[in-house]
Design an enzyme around this catalytic site. Structure first.
Site, mmCIF file in Angstrom:
data_model
loop_
_atom_site.group_PDB
_atom_site.id
_atom_site.type_symbol
_atom_site.label_atom_id
_atom_site.label_comp_id
_atom_site.label_asym_id
_atom_site.label_seq_id
_atom_site.Cartn_x
_atom_site.Cartn_y
_atom_site.Cartn_z
ATOM 1 N N LEU A 65 0.869 -1.184 -0.116
ATOM 2 C CA LEU A 65 -0.139 -0.253 0.034
ATOM 3 C C LEU A 65 0.742 1.068 -0.084
ATOM 4 C CD1 LEU A 65 -2.382 -1.501 2.423
ATOM 5 C CD2 LEU A 65 -3.085 -0.768 0.217
ATOM 6 N N LYS A 171 15.319 0.307 4.796
ATOM 7 C CA LYS A 171 14.903 0.940 3.634
ATOM 8 C C LYS A 171 14.805 2.234 3.634
ATOM 9 C CE LYS A 171 11.852 1.115 -0.013
ATOM 10 N NZ LYS A 171 12.446 0.777 -1.197
HETATM 11 P P1 NAD Z 1 0.542 2.296 -6.229
HETATM 12 O O1 NAD Z 1 0.093 3.498 -6.065
HETATM 13 O O2 NAD Z 1 0.888 1.868 -7.637
HETATM 14 O O3 NAD Z 1 -0.262 1.007 -5.478
HETATM 15 C C1 NAD Z 1 -0.653 1.082 -4.218
HETATM 16 C C2 NAD Z 1 -2.295 0.524 -4.346
HETATM 17 O O4 NAD Z 1 -2.914 0.603 -3.033
HETATM 18 C C3 NAD Z 1 -3.331 1.180 -5.367
HETATM 19 O O5 NAD Z 1 -3.513 0.360 -6.396
HETATM 20 C C4 NAD Z 1 -4.313 1.837 -4.370
HETATM 21 O O6 NAD Z 1 -5.436 1.650 -5.092
HETATM 22 C C5 NAD Z 1 -4.119 0.888 -3.365
HETATM 23 N N1 NAD Z 1 -4.777 1.301 -2.058
HETATM 24 C C6 NAD Z 1 -4.612 2.121 -1.277
HETATM 25 N N2 NAD Z 1 -5.346 2.438 -0.340
HETATM 26 C C7 NAD Z 1 -5.936 1.017 0.003
HETATM 27 C C8 NAD Z 1 -6.648 0.588 0.817
HETATM 28 N N3 NAD Z 1 -7.062 1.185 2.041
HETATM 29 N N4 NAD Z 1 -6.967 -0.662 0.627
HETATM 30 C C9 NAD Z 1 -6.764 -1.381 -0.556
HETATM 31 N N5 NAD Z 1 -6.191 -0.787 -1.332
HETATM 32 C C10 NAD Z 1 -5.604 0.241 -1.048
HETATM 33 O O7 NAD Z 1 2.120 2.343 -5.508
HETATM 34 P P2 NAD Z 1 3.306 1.090 -5.699
HETATM 35 O O8 NAD Z 1 4.106 1.821 -6.611
HETATM 36 O O9 NAD Z 1 2.833 -0.292 -6.119
HETATM 37 O O10 NAD Z 1 3.828 1.284 -4.354
HETATM 38 C C11 NAD Z 1 3.414 0.607 -3.221
HETATM 39 C C12 NAD Z 1 4.519 0.608 -2.160
HETATM 40 O O11 NAD Z 1 5.632 0.210 -2.442
HETATM 41 C C13 NAD Z 1 4.650 2.234 -1.481
HETATM 42 O O12 NAD Z 1 4.893 2.112 -0.342
HETATM 43 C C14 NAD Z 1 5.902 2.633 -2.218
HETATM 44 O O13 NAD Z 1 6.710 3.505 -1.621
HETATM 45 C C15 NAD Z 1 6.810 1.140 -2.358
HETATM 46 N N6 NAD Z 1 7.857 0.897 -3.298
HETATM 47 C C16 NAD Z 1 7.469 1.269 -4.539
HETATM 48 C C17 NAD Z 1 8.389 0.926 -5.796
HETATM 49 C C18 NAD Z 1 8.048 1.504 -7.216
HETATM 50 O O14 NAD Z 1 9.003 1.312 -8.008
HETATM 51 N N7 NAD Z 1 6.827 1.629 -7.484
HETATM 52 C C19 NAD Z 1 9.418 0.408 -5.395
HETATM 53 C C20 NAD Z 1 9.737 -0.083 -4.125
HETATM 54 C C21 NAD Z 1 8.785 0.246 -2.992
#
Ligand code: NAD
Length: 306
Positions: A65, A171
Site C-alpha cells: 500500500l 529501507k
Molecule cells: P501504487 O499507488 O501503484 O499502488 C498502491 C495500491 O494500493 C493502489 O492500487 C491503491 O488503489 C491501493 N490502495 C490504497 N489504499 C488502499 C486501501 N485502503 N485498501 C486497499 N487498497 C488500497 O503504489 P506502488 O508503486 O505499487 O507502491 C506501493 C508501495 O511500495 C509504496 O509504499 C511504495 O513506496 C513502495 N515501493 C514502490 C516502488 C516502485 O518502484 N513503484 C519500489 C519499492 C517500493
C-alpha cells in the site's frame, strides 16, 4: 493448494501477486481502485470486496500500500487484517512506511497475538516484474524461516535485517540514497541539455565514469536515452513523484529522531514538492527533470540548499 490474501494491487502489488500464483498459491486480492482490481483479475487473482472476506482461512496476508496510514488502517483497523485472521497466519507488509509506523504495527500485532513482519522492497517495478526484488525484513527470529519461504517467489535477495523496525530502517536509508540520486540525475540531465550535450552520448560516458548510479542506468531522466525507462514512456510511473517525496520525508523523520543531519534529502524533497505543485505528483519521479528546466524551480533548489 495454499491460499494467501494480497491487499494493494498497484504498480508493485500487481506483478508480485502474479508471481505468488505462479508459485502455486491461490491469491485473493483487495484494492480500492476498480482498475487495479480489473488488471489483477485478468491475471487470475480472486477479487474480494472486503479485507475480512479475503482473509478467511489464509496462510498469509501481504500488503503493498502507499503509506503507513493505509497500512495501519488495513492491518490494525476495526475491520482489518489482525481482527480477521487465525493466530497462525503470517502477515507481511512490503510497503515503505518508515520506522515509527513499523513500531506501531508491531505493537498492534503483539497486542492482537498476530505474527507480523515488515518486508519493504527495493528494485522498482522492474524488480517486481522480474521477481528480483531485494527484501529487508524486520521481525522476531522465530518467524524468519516462514517469512523467507513466503517471499522466495518474489525476490533475489531476502535479508533478515533484525527485529521489529530494522527492515524499515534499512529501507529508509536505502531510499535516502536512491531519492537524492533521482533528484541529482534530474538536475544533471537538465544541466547537460542546457550545455548542449547529447544525452545518449553522455549516458555512455557516465556509466563508465564516477557519475554512474543505478537510478541513472535504469531510470534515466532523458527522453529516449534508456528505452525501458519511464522518461521514454511520457514519464508514466514507475515510481510516482509523491511516493518518492514520502520516502524522503521518512528519512527526514528518522534523521530528526536520532539527531542526524540529512540536508541533501531536504533539498531533494523541496524540489519534488515544487514539482508536485507543478502537477507532477502522479507522474514518475524522474519527471522532476521537466520542472528543473524552468528558472522558477532553480530558485527553489537554491533556497533549499541555502
Ligand atoms: P501504487 O499507488 O501503484 O499502488 C498502491 C495500491 O494500493 C493502489 O492500487 C491503491 O488503489 C491501493 N490502495 C490504497 N489504499 C488502499 C486501501 N485502503 N485498501 C486497499 N487498497 C488500497 O503504489 P506502488 O508503486 O505499487 O507502491 C506501493 C508501495 O511500495 C509504496 O509504499 C511504495 O513506496 C513502495 N515501493 C514502490 C516502488 C516502485 O518502484 N513503484 C519500489 C519499492 C517500493
Amino acid at each position: 493448494m495454499k491460499t494467501i490474501a494480497w491487499i494493494g494491487l498497484g504498480f508493485m502489488g500487481n506483478p508480485m501477486s502474479k508471481h505468488m500464483m505462479n508459485a502455486g498459491y491461490t491469491v485473493r486480492g483487495v484494492d480500492i481502485d476498480p482498475a487495479a482490481c480489473e488488471r489483477a483479475a485478468q491475471n487470475g487473482v480472486q477479487i474480494c470486496s472486503s479485507v475480512a472476506e479475503a482473509c478467511q482461512g489464509v496462510t498469509a496476508v501481504f500488503t503493498m500500500l502507499p503509506t503507513g496510514s493505509e497500512v495501519k488502517e488495513v492491518l490494525a483497523g476495526p475491520n482489518g487484517v489482525f481482527a480477521n485472521i487465525d493466530p497462525g497466519t503470517v502477515v507481511i507488509d512490503c510497503s515503505t512506511i518508515g520506522i515509527e509506523n513499523a513500531r506501531s504495527l508491531h505493537g498492534s500485532a503483539r497486542k492482537a497475538g498476530r505474527i507480523f513482519a515488515e518486508a519493504p522492497v527495493s528494485g522498482g517495478t522492474e524488480g517486481a516484474i522480474a521477481a528480483t526484488l531485494t527484501f529487508m525484513v524486520g521481525c522476531e527470529d522465530a518467524h524468519v524461516d516462514r517469512v523467507k519461504a513466503l517471499l522466495s517467489p518474489l525476490g533475489a535477495y531476502v535479508a533478515h535485517v533484525g527485529g521489529p523496525e530494522a527492515g524499515q530502517a534499512a529501507k529508509v536509508v536505502n531510499n535516502l540514497i536512491m531519492g537524492v540520486c533521482v533528484a541529482v540525475n534530474c538536475e544533471a540531465t537538465a544541466l547537460a541539455e542546457r550545455l548542449g550535450l547529447n544525452l545518449k552520448a553522455f549516458f555512455e560516458i557516465a556509466i563508465r565514469s564516477t557519475a554512474d548510479n543505478w537510478t541513472f542506468r535504469v531510470w534515466n531522466p532523458g527522453v529516449g536515452v534508456v528505452p525501458s525507462a519511464p522518461a521514454s514512456k511520457d514519464y508514466q510511473a514507475g515510481f510516482k513523484t509523491w511516493l518518492l517525496a514520502k520516502d524522503l520525508t521518512l528519512a527526514m523523520d528518522a534523521g530528526r529522531e536520532v539527531g542526524t543531519t540529512i540536508a541533501t534529502a531536504e533539498a531533494a524533497h523541496a524540489l519534488l514538492q515544487q514539482h508536485m505543485e507543478n502537477g507532477g505528483a502522479d507522474l514518475d519521479a524522474t519527471s522532476l527533470v521537466l520542472s528543473l528546466k524552468t528558472p522558477a524551480v532553480t530558485g527553489v533548489a537554491q533556497k533549499a540548499i541555502a
